[in-house]
Design a protein around this motif. Structure first.
Motif, PDB file in Angstrom:
ATOM      1  N   ALA A  66       0.847  -1.195   0.000  1.00  0.00           N
ATOM      2  CA  ALA A  66       0.000   0.000   0.000  1.00  0.00           C
ATOM      3  C   ALA A  66       0.877   1.236   0.000  1.00  0.00           C
ATOM      4  N   GLY A  67       0.408   2.293  -0.613  1.00  0.00           N
ATOM      5  CA  GLY A  67       1.153   3.546  -0.614  1.00  0.00           C
ATOM      6  C   GLY A  67       0.538   4.512  -1.597  1.00  0.00           C
ATOM      7  N   ASN A  68       0.941   5.760  -1.479  1.00  0.00           N
ATOM      8  CA  ASN A  68       0.503   6.768  -2.450  1.00  0.00           C
ATOM      9  C   ASN A  68       1.626   7.802  -2.554  1.00  0.00           C
ATOM     10  N   TYR A  69       2.590   7.481  -3.408  1.00  0.00           N
ATOM     11  CA  TYR A  69       3.817   8.274  -3.427  1.00  0.00           C
ATOM     12  C   TYR A  69       3.597   9.645  -4.054  1.00  0.00           C
ATOM     13  N   GLU A  70       2.702   9.708  -5.025  1.00  0.00           N
ATOM     14  CA  GLU A  70       2.414  11.014  -5.633  1.00  0.00           C
ATOM     15  C   GLU A  70       1.788  11.964  -4.617  1.00  0.00           C
ATOM     16  N   ALA A  71       0.941  11.401  -3.759  1.00  0.00           N
ATOM     17  CA  ALA A  71       0.265  12.267  -2.776  1.00  0.00           C
ATOM     18  C   ALA A  71       1.293  12.906  -1.846  1.00  0.00           C
ATOM     19  N   SER A  72       2.288  12.126  -1.405  1.00  0.00           N
ATOM     20  CA  SER A  72       3.264  12.740  -0.483  1.00  0.00           C
ATOM     21  C   SER A  72       4.153  13.731  -1.230  1.00  0.00           C
ATOM     22  N   LEU A  73       4.491  13.429  -2.481  1.00  0.00           N
ATOM     23  CA  LEU A  73       5.293  14.383  -3.266  1.00  0.00           C
ATOM     24  C   LEU A  73       4.516  15.693  -3.456  1.00  0.00           C
ATOM     25  N   ASP A  74       3.253  15.565  -3.850  1.00  0.00           N
ATOM     26  CA  ASP A  74       2.446  16.769  -4.099  1.00  0.00           C
ATOM     27  C   ASP A  74       2.350  17.643  -2.860  1.00  0.00           C
TER      28      ASP A  74
END
Ligand code: MCN
Length: 789
Positions: free
Chosen positions: A421-429
């Motif tokens: 699980a993860g959402n790497y774009e969300a943390s970058l944004d």
């Protein structure tokens, strides 16, 4: 229900005793008739021991005994062990040289343990140690990681004639080769991951005690995992059978990994206690900590990233030499292998990866896990490469990352890990927004107008923690399973003791674990106490490291709480004369659905012990349950840290102007504790990047950074106000959805800092620690061609 449950910023319960001086650390414990141990340490990096004359020392005032490696051998005390078997590419097992607690034929690093003096006072022990005459035959020493295999002719251990412990690999070499052949662009970097000293506030200490009446031993020690210490001391070193050895790790003032391992000092204290018939106490001083606590990192790496014309990653090739020091410490072999290479995929979808790691012996202190252990090294490789590739290809570094992020889950990397699980774009944004990325050029221009250089650096890290599924680590060579246990004891008055196999040494478990119990049972947090660190009290446990106590330790508590609740429901049903299916449990009370019948949790607890109102043939009296929990996967905390630096090129001083961290730790139990963990981790990562580094003299092998005069820890003024935020994708592999937070900062930070400094200076690389001198020299180099233009 209460303000003490999951998600609340509950003040740390344990801090009252810590900040009022009421903590009880190993050195605070003084046993009747206690004696003091002092270790005579090797002044040579490498030498044969021709003989040791202890006669004068034995006759010195106050001395009870002087013991050497020969005495250990005579008593058949076993060697220290490395508990993780690594096999080389050719299938041969790693070459583990003997590691006696006191040297037997040779000394192998400055600070190695030669003899121990046990005396009535520490000063008498120290004075007597001066009288020990050791006949050394000095041998050539090798300290340099990159040269370990080429120099000497006098190997550190006979078993490894070229100082190579293993030549290990992971991944598909052929697929990587093919991908490189069709790459449009290849980015190459030679990177050094500098050697660090762990520097817990409390130095290591141990007291061995022997009771001849029961023929049993007690060891008080600064351990992160007392049960593992007992297991190793009994099963491998053979000091006492497990059931007659009690290991107590009381309050422990920080560890950062360095107190996982079983060291010579505690081994000798337990053994010597029986020999002298009195308790034997050793408290390390800071110099001993620098010399002989296991160090961290120390990699030399060549890394290459292949990209297509659109900046899509095709393959990664990594060749690392990892310095393991003079002996294989308890978990040293897994750090540069299975805790490193499986993280080389980073947050990215990289179709092919091949990593080779050579572990080498040198005449330096053993190297083992230090906060992050393998994962900061992997993040450093990946994030330095990605940033460099972006600059070379003239693609915005955020954009290059975004193009290559793993976007759907589960994702199987080519190097073992299955990200769940993860959402790497969300943390970058969110990180870009917080740091106001769009306006960075204006800030850079402003700095330039003042003669300063401004740079920005990213680190989109990932780690595998919540260590770890037992079957998985077993198949990779671990000698132990990495589950955790818990026991929940509900007392008749309704308060609760939780016995956990995790061990806190700064992480606030007494608070966060109690928050979980408070939420689940609906009782105030001060009705809950957390017990850890004593093998006679706690059933068993694997201890704390690898940011596992939340994900694994608390999951064991959840399992035990499930059982407690199930049993309490049965009791409540009988007492309230209702069907069990009609019992509801909410806000600390059992009710019978559709009626006004109600019992508080404490009333049910009392009823369980009084046992008047239910058939004890069907339900056992009492309310105490235990559980063992083995996770189904690692957890994968990930996030994006962005560091902005401003450099004064005339002094080389680097100021961290801005720091943004957006992390994904899944469900957060206590945001305040998590913030503290992230702050501490970043501080340690900044220390690695800017100030810290162990240095040995290349010829003599003397440790040149043996005190705080030469080893520079980061100070508050070196750090900015961090701006933290979170994205949340709960971990599917544990019931609370927790991912670990204890190492994240230390994993992310070094790459972010060095990416920012190299951006500011316009150079490809700069070594860590990037001290003012290092940065100043690079700034001068940079200025030279400009001046010539
Ligand atoms: N936590 C939380 N919510 C989450 C994750 C964790 O509230 N989603 C809480 C936990 O309940 C716990 C703390 O944060 O109170 C850290 O939890 P976790 O990430 O599970 O890490 P561990 O407790 O297993 O601690 C080990 C980790 C490691 S590996 C090193 S090294 C390290 C670190 O913790 N060493 C430390 N932090 C340290 N902090 C101090 N003060 N001293 C050390 O030696």
């Amino acid at each position: 229900m209460t303000v003490t449950g999951i998600g609340q910023r509950v003040l740390r319960k344990e801090d009252r005793r810590f900040i009022t001086g009421k903590g009880k650390y190993t050195d605070d414990i003084n046993l009747p008739r206690q004696t003091y141990a002092y270790f005579l340490r090797s002044p040579h990096a490498h030498a044969r021991i021709r003989g040791i004359d202890t006669a004068a020392a034995k006759a010195a005032p106050g001395v009870l005994d002087v013991l050497t490696g020969a005495d250990l051998a005579a008593d058949k005390v076993g060697n220290l062990i490395c508990g993780w078997m690594i096999h080389s590419k050719d299938g041969t097992p790693m070459k583990a040289g003997p590691h006696p607690a006191l040297a037997q034929d040779k000394v192998r690093y400055v600070g190695d343990h030669v003899a121990v003096v046990v005396a009535e006072s520490l000063n008498q022990a120290k004075a007597a140690a001066e009288l020990i005459a050791v006949d050394y035959e000095p041998l050539p020493a090798v300290v340099d990681t990159a040269k370990a295999r080429t120099s000497s002719g006098q190997p550190v251990h006979e078993i490894a004639p070229d100082n190579t412990v293993f030549e290990w690999s992971l991944g598909d070499a052929q697929a990587v080769e093919q991908a490189f052949a069709r790459a449009r662009h290849v980015t190459k970097l030679d990177l050094v991951n500098n050697r660090l000293a762990p520097n817990a506030i409390e130095t290591r200490a141990a007291i061995g005690d022997y009771d001849s009446g029961s023929d049993s031993f007690t060891l008080y020690t600064t351990s992160q995992n007392p049960h593992v210490a007992r297991l190793v001391l009994s099963a491998f070193i053979g000091i006492a059978p497990e059931h007659r050895l009690r290991v107590i790790a009381p309050d422990v003032g920080g560890g950062f990994g360095s107190k996982i391992f079983i060291y010579p000092e505690e081994t000798v204290c337990v053994w010597a206690a029986k020999k002298v018939g009195r308790p034997v106490k050793w408290t390390g001083d800071r110099s001993e900590a620098f010399l002989a606590d296991a160090h961290g990192r120390d990699h030399v790496t060549r890394a290459e990233l292949a990209l297509d014309e659109n900046g899509r990653f095709l393959a990664l090739r990594v060749k690392t030499t990892a310095n393991l020091g003079a002996y294989l410490s308890t978990f040293s072999s897994c750090v540069p292998t299975y805790l490193y290479a499986p993280l080389l995929s980073g947050q990215y979808d990289i179709p092919a990866i091949y990593a080779e790691v050579d572990g080498v012996y040198t005449n330096t202190a053993p190297v083992d896990a230090y906060r992050g252990a393998g994962r900061p090294e992997a993040t450093y490789v990946v994030e330095r490469l990605v940033e460099t590739a972006a600059r070379e290809m003239n693609i915005d570094p955020a954009e290059l990352r975004r193009r290559n992020f793993v976007k759907s889950f589960p994702h199987q990397t080519p190097v073992i890990m299955m990200y769940d699980a993860g959402n790497y774009e969300a943390s970058l944004d969110r990180a870009l927004e917080l740091i106001d990325y769009r306006n960075f050029p204006q800030r850079r221009a402003m700095s330039e107008s003042k003669g300063r250089l401004r740079g920005i650096g990213f680190s989109a890290y990932i780690e595998a923690c919540g260590i770890a599924p037992s079957a998985a680590v077993g198949s990779l060579g671990a000698g132990v399973g990495l589950w955790e246990s818990a026991e929940v004891r509900v007392n008749p008055t309704g308060n609760v003791e939780v016995l956990t196999g995790s061990h806190a040494h700064g992480q606030g478990h007494e608070t966060t674990f109690a928050q979980l119990v408070s939420e689940r049972l609906g009782i105030p947090i001060d009705q809950v106490s957390i017990v850890h660190g004593d093998t006679d009290k706690v059933q068993f446990g694997m201890g704390t490291y690898g940011s596992r106590s939340g994900a694994v330790g608390m999951s064991a508590i959840v399992k035990a709480l499930d059982k407690v609740e199930a049993k309490a429901r049965k009791v409540a049903a009988h007492v309230m004369e209702a069907a069990e299916t009609d019992i509801a449990f909410e806000d600390g009370a059992f009710t019978v659905k559709g009626t006004d019948k109600k019992m508080a949790f404490a009333e049910v607890a009392l009823a369980a012990y009084v046992a008047h109102k239910f058939p004890t043939s069907e339900i056992e009296p009492g309310l105490k349950e235990s559980a063992f929990y083995d996770p189904t996967n690692f957890t994968f905390p990930a996030g994006c840290h962005i560091c902005e630096v401003e450099i004064d090129p005339t002094t080389g001083q680097t100021k961290i102007a801005n720091w943004v961290a957006v992390d994904d730790f899944g469900t957060i139990i206590n945001p305040m504790i998590v913030e503290g963990q992230v702050h501490g981790g970043i501080a340690q990562g900044v220390g690695q990047a800017l100030t810290e580094g162990c240095r040995y003299d290349a010829e003599t092998g003397q440790l040149l950074t043996g005190s705080y005069m030469d080893y520079c820890m980061p100070r508050a003024e070196d750090l900015p106000d961090f701006r933290l935020d979170y994205t949340t994708t709960p971990a599917p592999s544990n019931p609370l959805g927790i991912k670990g937070c204890g190492e994240a900062g230390a994993i992310a930070a070094p790459a972010a800092v060095i990416n920012a400094i190299t951006d500011a200076l316009g150079v490809v690389d700069i070594p860590m620690p990037a001290t003012p001198e290092v940065v100043w020299r690079a700034a001068q180099e940079r200025a030279r061609p400009m001046a010539a233009e």
